[in-house]
Design a protein around this motif. Sequence first.
Motif, PDB file in Angstrom:
ATOM      1  N   SER A  87     -28.227  11.100 -59.552  1.00  0.00           N
ATOM      2  CA  SER A  87     -27.866  12.478 -59.227  1.00  0.00           C
ATOM      3  C   SER A  87     -28.565  12.956 -57.950  1.00  0.00           C
ATOM      4  O   SER A  87     -28.272  14.029 -57.454  1.00  0.00           O
ATOM      5  CB  SER A  87     -28.239  13.394 -60.396  1.00  0.00           C
ATOM      6  OG  SER A  87     -29.591  13.197 -60.730  1.00  0.00           O
ATOM      7  N   TYR A  89     -18.450   9.165 -60.048  1.00  0.00           N
ATOM      8  CA  TYR A  89     -18.644   8.803 -61.448  1.00  0.00           C
ATOM      9  C   TYR A  89     -19.773   7.811 -61.676  1.00  0.00           C
ATOM     10  O   TYR A  89     -19.569   6.700 -62.145  1.00  0.00           O
ATOM     11  CB  TYR A  89     -17.362   8.221 -62.028  1.00  0.00           C
ATOM     12  CG  TYR A  89     -16.356   9.275 -62.371  1.00  0.00           C
ATOM     13  CD1 TYR A  89     -16.679  10.259 -63.293  1.00  0.00           C
ATOM     14  CD2 TYR A  89     -15.111   9.275 -61.783  1.00  0.00           C
ATOM     15  CE1 TYR A  89     -15.761  11.232 -63.614  1.00  0.00           C
ATOM     16  CE2 TYR A  89     -14.187  10.243 -62.096  1.00  0.00           C
ATOM     17  CZ  TYR A  89     -14.507  11.229 -63.023  1.00  0.00           C
ATOM     18  OH  TYR A  89     -13.603  12.172 -63.341  1.00  0.00           O
ATOM     19  N   LEU A 135     -23.530   7.476 -63.762  1.00  0.00           N
ATOM     20  CA  LEU A 135     -24.222   8.150 -64.858  1.00  0.00           C
ATOM     21  C   LEU A 135     -25.435   8.856 -64.270  1.00  0.00           C
ATOM     22  O   LEU A 135     -26.355   8.199 -63.785  1.00  0.00           O
ATOM     23  CB  LEU A 135     -24.661   7.145 -65.932  1.00  0.00           C
ATOM     24  CG  LEU A 135     -23.553   6.333 -66.592  1.00  0.00           C
ATOM     25  CD1 LEU A 135     -24.120   5.493 -67.733  1.00  0.00           C
ATOM     26  CD2 LEU A 135     -22.442   7.220 -67.105  1.00  0.00           C
ATOM     27  N   LYS A 155     -20.759  15.131 -71.832  1.00  0.00           N
ATOM     28  CA  LYS A 155     -20.846  13.740 -71.391  1.00  0.00           C
ATOM     29  C   LYS A 155     -19.473  13.092 -71.236  1.00  0.00           C
ATOM     30  O   LYS A 155     -19.376  11.864 -71.199  1.00  0.00           O
ATOM     31  CB  LYS A 155     -21.683  12.950 -72.408  1.00  0.00           C
ATOM     32  CG  LYS A 155     -23.144  13.277 -72.365  1.00  0.00           C
ATOM     33  CD  LYS A 155     -23.798  12.613 -71.178  1.00  0.00           C
ATOM     34  CE  LYS A 155     -25.115  13.259 -70.848  1.00  0.00           C
ATOM     35  NZ  LYS A 155     -25.381  13.297 -69.416  1.00  0.00           N
ATOM     36  N   ASN A 177     -17.565  12.781 -68.718  1.00  0.00           N
ATOM     37  CA  ASN A 177     -17.512  11.926 -67.530  1.00  0.00           C
ATOM     38  C   ASN A 177     -18.163  10.579 -67.790  1.00  0.00           C
ATOM     39  O   ASN A 177     -17.624   9.531 -67.447  1.00  0.00           O
ATOM     40  CB  ASN A 177     -18.236  12.591 -66.362  1.00  0.00           C
ATOM     41  CG  ASN A 177     -17.339  13.591 -65.666  1.00  0.00           C
ATOM     42  OD1 ASN A 177     -16.139  13.609 -65.921  1.00  0.00           O
ATOM     43  ND2 ASN A 177     -17.919  14.420 -64.819  1.00  0.00           N
ATOM     44  N   ASP A 178     -19.343  10.645 -68.410  1.00  0.00           N
ATOM     45  CA  ASP A 178     -20.060   9.398 -68.704  1.00  0.00           C
ATOM     46  C   ASP A 178     -19.211   8.505 -69.595  1.00  0.00           C
ATOM     47  O   ASP A 178     -19.137   7.291 -69.402  1.00  0.00           O
ATOM     48  CB  ASP A 178     -21.381   9.695 -69.436  1.00  0.00           C
ATOM     49  CG  ASP A 178     -22.436  10.236 -68.490  1.00  0.00           C
ATOM     50  OD1 ASP A 178     -22.028  10.773 -67.443  1.00  0.00           O
ATOM     51  OD2 ASP A 178     -23.632  10.105 -68.794  1.00  0.00           O
ATOM     52  N   HIS A 193     -29.962   9.232 -72.835  1.00  0.00           N
ATOM     53  CA  HIS A 193     -29.268  10.467 -73.203  1.00  0.00           C
ATOM     54  C   HIS A 193     -30.192  11.414 -73.949  1.00  0.00           C
ATOM     55  O   HIS A 193     -30.247  12.602 -73.651  1.00  0.00           O
ATOM     56  CB  HIS A 193     -28.059  10.139 -74.101  1.00  0.00           C
ATOM     57  CG  HIS A 193     -26.834   9.794 -73.313  1.00  0.00           C
ATOM     58  ND1 HIS A 193     -25.662   9.410 -73.896  1.00  0.00           N
ATOM     59  CD2 HIS A 193     -26.607   9.779 -71.987  1.00  0.00           C
ATOM     60  CE1 HIS A 193     -24.762   9.175 -72.952  1.00  0.00           C
ATOM     61  NE2 HIS A 193     -25.317   9.384 -71.794  1.00  0.00           N
ATOM     62  N   ASN A 198     -27.320   1.978 -62.953  1.00  0.00           N
ATOM     63  CA  ASN A 198     -25.882   2.207 -62.882  1.00  0.00           C
ATOM     64  C   ASN A 198     -25.139   0.944 -62.481  1.00  0.00           C
ATOM     65  O   ASN A 198     -24.100   0.617 -63.060  1.00  0.00           O
ATOM     66  CB  ASN A 198     -25.573   3.317 -61.881  1.00  0.00           C
ATOM     67  CG  ASN A 198     -25.426   4.657 -62.553  1.00  0.00           C
ATOM     68  OD1 ASN A 198     -24.440   4.888 -63.241  1.00  0.00           O
ATOM     69  ND2 ASN A 198     -26.415   5.512 -62.378  1.00  0.00           N
ATOM     70  N   ILE A 248     -28.910   3.339 -73.251  1.00  0.00           N
ATOM     71  CA  ILE A 248     -28.104   4.527 -72.946  1.00  0.00           C
ATOM     72  C   ILE A 248     -28.470   5.649 -73.912  1.00  0.00           C
ATOM     73  O   ILE A 248     -28.680   6.797 -73.512  1.00  0.00           O
ATOM     74  CB  ILE A 248     -26.597   4.191 -73.029  1.00  0.00           C
ATOM     75  CG1 ILE A 248     -26.231   3.157 -71.965  1.00  0.00           C
ATOM     76  CG2 ILE A 248     -25.763   5.454 -72.858  1.00  0.00           C
ATOM     77  CD1 ILE A 248     -24.820   2.634 -72.057  1.00  0.00           C
ATOM     78  N   GLU A 305     -28.120  10.398 -65.264  1.00  0.00           N
ATOM     79  CA  GLU A 305     -29.501  10.294 -65.736  1.00  0.00           C
ATOM     80  C   GLU A 305     -30.109   8.922 -65.478  1.00  0.00           C
ATOM     81  O   GLU A 305     -31.290   8.712 -65.743  1.00  0.00           O
ATOM     82  CB  GLU A 305     -29.565  10.581 -67.242  1.00  0.00           C
ATOM     83  CG  GLU A 305     -29.329  12.024 -67.608  1.00  0.00           C
ATOM     84  CD  GLU A 305     -28.020  12.185 -68.348  1.00  0.00           C
ATOM     85  OE1 GLU A 305     -27.318  11.170 -68.539  1.00  0.00           O
ATOM     86  OE2 GLU A 305     -27.708  13.332 -68.717  1.00  0.00           O
ATOM     87  N   LEU A 322     -17.968   4.791 -68.704  1.00  0.00           N
ATOM     88  CA  LEU A 322     -18.316   3.655 -69.559  1.00  0.00           C
ATOM     89  C   LEU A 322     -17.053   2.915 -69.974  1.00  0.00           C
ATOM     90  O   LEU A 322     -16.994   1.680 -69.938  1.00  0.00           O
ATOM     91  CB  LEU A 322     -19.088   4.129 -70.792  1.00  0.00           C
ATOM     92  CG  LEU A 322     -20.521   4.607 -70.518  1.00  0.00           C
ATOM     93  CD1 LEU A 322     -21.132   5.224 -71.759  1.00  0.00           C
ATOM     94  CD2 LEU A 322     -21.397   3.449 -70.026  1.00  0.00           C
TER      95      LEU A 322
END
Lengths: 236, 420
Positions: free
Chosen positions: A145, A97, A99, B314, B316-317, B14, A107, B10, A101, B321
């Motif tokens: 990633s 888990y 992020l 998103k 999971n993101d 995104h 992160n 963020i 991108e 968070l």
Amino acid sequence: MNKEKVLEARHINKYFTEPVRFHMLKDIDFNVNRGEFVSIMGKSGCGKSTLLYILSTMDTAYEGELDLNGRKLTGLSAEELAYVRNKEIGFVFQFHYLLPEFTVLENVMLPGRKLAVKSRQEVEHDAMEKLKLLEIEQLALKHASRISGGEKQRVAIARALINEPSIIMGDEPTGNLDSRNADIVFSIFRELCTTKNLSMLIVTHDLDFAEKTDRIIEMADGSIINHGHQEPFNYS
Amino acid sequence: MTDLSIIMDITRTHLSSRLKQSVIAALGVTFGIGSYIILVSFMTGLNVMLDGLVLNRTPHIHIYNEITPSEIQPIDRVEDWTETFNVVRSVKPKESIERIHNALPLMTSLRKDERVRGVTSWASARVFYLAGSNQLTGMVNGIEALEEVKLFNFGDYIVEGSPADLVKNNNGILLGAGVAKKLSLGLGDKIQLSTVAGGILPLKIVGIYQSGLADVDNVQSFVNLTTAQQLNGEGSNYITDINVKLFDMEEAPVMARQISKDHDITAKDIQDANAQFETGSQIRNLITYAVSITLLIVAGFGIYNILNMFIYEKMNDIAILKATGFSGGDVRSIFISQALIIGILGGILGLIVGFFVSVLISHTPFETEALPTIKTYPVNFDGAYYIIGMTFALLSTFLAGYLPARKAQYIDPVDIIRGQ
């Protein structure tokens, strides 16, 4: 060493109502001391993950009481609980888990920037320190990633550490790793326990992993069947 | 309080990670806002022009003597007969003078009125246009040309020559375009006017008048006020029409009634005469807004869809968070700010596109007999529409973003983590 309680669960009961009413957790009563490395074992469906989500404050639909560092968490607002998760609890999941991108560094910085007690530069500096501690500082600018599973788990641990929490909780953090990477993760946890006096509460299936921890709590059918041997409190 | 910069970081990551979808969503807004600007600019431009055609040259109050039979017949004045039912057959209007009685004092008093922007006077005469062997019946109006230009945009209808030439030349005439065509006359040619009484007056054509209404252009011409008075063999108090322009058009009906009562004269107000034009403008505005709002709603649905899909991707993101201490409100802000950024960028681009297409339209040739002074399509570049457009863009994207963002706010991280 002074054995003060970090996490204390008192008579926690949890019911699922879907599809039928089901008594998932039955009178869970235990605590974790500062600097203690505790693992929770049990078969699938015994409620250990459910318990962990309650302890991590993400699940608030339970009966009983939960204290962290002597402060009662039960009944706090969602906003206050988010703050507690941010500051006091580090979380490591089975499936990394991160992020995807963002870079590794970003992160790791995220929870620190959310807490916002330090400037961005300070958080960045701290994040680099954590990456160095876990010996992955060379990955800092890579995208999350683009790194391997073992590396991702170490990044997740670095992220869990960024706000200097009192306890790290893990949901099968080595469940998805080969034995070499699992050993690395274990030794990192052990190191944090001894050098930083951090508490660890790790849910696992892995007996090898659990046997190396200070104490194994065994669960079955929603109850704790064995608390393991806990060093007695030293009130001196 | 959460540091806004992290929310924005963020959001930016995104958006840039799905640049294509974000750009398509923004283009939806661009399309909506651009169409709104183009439509509204063009439609209101047309409205202003059409209103101008009628309203600018129509006096707010037109005062003249109408020939009507007397409402009160002599028998009505006899007291003995007031209780009876009197019928007078074949009532005819009595012979009356065409000029307005005491026109000059009336004009002076009107000019003093603070509601009045200006007053012009006409002296009309029926004439024959004579050129070569041809005769045409017609009407000449004596005017104060410069006043007419100032108050009623008279200059817009002079297609050749100028009103100033008329003022300089007492023997000049601004000939109706239809008359000029029928008699094959042009600027600088001579024409003779013959009055009903029989007098003949030679005049020089100093300009061509074209109103766009054939019935008018085939009959009417304009000369100086004194020339017309002379044509009728009358003095400077011979005035047949008084045209009043007010500061506020809305006051016209009240004032017209008052003038009519005080001076025993016909006073027609503009609303009475042109009520249908107001209705036309309103309906065109209604259509413009209906179409624009429809376009924006469509764009809004596009944004709603894309954000909804995005939030599913998103999950999971969102769970991470939340697990690491971001509150539901933070997550909502992240997605609302994404929608707003799409709205702002798409909206600004829409304004720019709308502006340039409007400029293009305003340079497109549009020539018609009916509108002599219009050479290109009329476009209204009112800044207020750009502000309305941007407000629309922000409002619709906010609403489209708010619903999915609210869903993200209440996502339970446990469900996601457990679901793996």
